[in-house]
Design an enzyme around this catalytic site. Structure first.
Site, PDB file in Angstrom:
ATOM      1  N   CYS A  90       0.825  -1.246  -0.034  1.00  0.00           N
ATOM      2  CA  CYS A  90       0.098  -0.046   0.025  1.00  0.00           C
ATOM      3  C   CYS A  90       0.728   1.201  -0.043  1.00  0.00           C
ATOM      4  O   CYS A  90       1.572   1.578   0.981  1.00  0.00           O
ATOM      5  CB  CYS A  90      -0.847  -0.119   1.273  1.00  0.00           C
ATOM      6  SG  CYS A  90      -1.898   1.421   1.344  1.00  0.00           S
ATOM      7  N   CYS A 108       0.177   4.300   0.442  1.00  0.00           N
ATOM      8  CA  CYS A 108      -0.682   5.193   1.165  1.00  0.00           C
ATOM      9  C   CYS A 108      -0.462   5.373   2.920  1.00  0.00           C
ATOM     10  O   CYS A 108      -0.935   6.174   3.571  1.00  0.00           O
ATOM     11  CB  CYS A 108      -2.087   5.499   0.942  1.00  0.00           C
ATOM     12  SG  CYS A 108      -2.472   5.687  -0.641  1.00  0.00           S
ATOM     13  N   CYS A 134      -5.376  -5.240   1.062  1.00  0.00           N
ATOM     14  CA  CYS A 134      -4.884  -5.170   2.130  1.00  0.00           C
ATOM     15  C   CYS A 134      -5.932  -6.091   3.081  1.00  0.00           C
ATOM     16  O   CYS A 134      -7.003  -6.268   2.750  1.00  0.00           O
ATOM     17  CB  CYS A 134      -4.627  -3.969   3.011  1.00  0.00           C
ATOM     18  SG  CYS A 134      -5.896  -3.069   2.980  1.00  0.00           S
ATOM     19  N   CYS A 189     -10.760   0.579   2.076  1.00  0.00           N
ATOM     20  CA  CYS A 189      -9.267   0.817   1.238  1.00  0.00           C
ATOM     21  C   CYS A 189      -9.067   2.243   1.925  1.00  0.00           C
ATOM     22  O   CYS A 189      -9.665   3.335   1.451  1.00  0.00           O
ATOM     23  CB  CYS A 189      -9.671   0.829  -0.258  1.00  0.00           C
ATOM     24  SG  CYS A 189      -8.204   0.946  -1.229  1.00  0.00           S
TER      25      CYS A 189
END
EC number: 1.8.7.2
Length: 148
Positions: A87, A89, A108, A117
């Site tokens: 990920c 972010c 995830c 998300c």
């Protein structure tokens, strides 16, 4: 007579009956980060994966395709550099360890279990930011992320 203090330390190790002098210098550990563009192949793989997963999970891309483009490019960068679509972010103290563990690899665990998300790549229909698309073109990703 005064003793001199060396700035370099030495250790002696015995290897098959001969003494070896090993020089050790104390240097601060540092990490050098460089901006490397993901390969076109990885961007395409992550684009196709994202489209397929959106269809499979009944989720949609963000109404602002810039969000979708940046996240897909970030996943591709991590796929190239870490070998896994970690990920992009989140902040990680050790990205390689996180990628190996797999919890934050896309999709995830929170996405798989609860359809949450953090990146806003996969949005449920009731989310205010959800668009109507489950597809995005490679040219659109390139155009949006060209100057990043």
């Amino acid at each position: 007579m005064k003793a001199l203090q060396a700035s370099t330390s030495y250790s002696f190790f015995s290897k098959s009956s001969s003494a070896t002098l090993q020089r050790r210098t104390h240097r601060p550990q540092c990490v050098i980060l460089s901006k490397v563009e993901p390969s076109d192949k990885s961007v395409e793989i992550m684009r196709k994966f994202s489209e397929q997963y959106a269809r499979k999970s009944g989720t949609y891309f963000c109404v602002d395709k810039g969000v979708t483009s940046v996240v897909i490019k970030g996943l591709a960068e991590h796929k190239d550099s870490l070998g896994a679509p970690l990920c992009p972010c989140r902040y990680y103290d050790d990205k390689a360890a996180e990628a190996t563990q797999g919890f934050w690899n896309c999709p995830c665990v929170p996405m798989r279990e609860r359809k949450e998300c953090h990146c806003m790549l996969f949005l449920t229909p009731e989310n205010d930011f959800a668009g109507k698309d489950q597809t995005i073109g490679l040219d659109e990703i390139r155009e949006v992320t060209a100057n990043m």
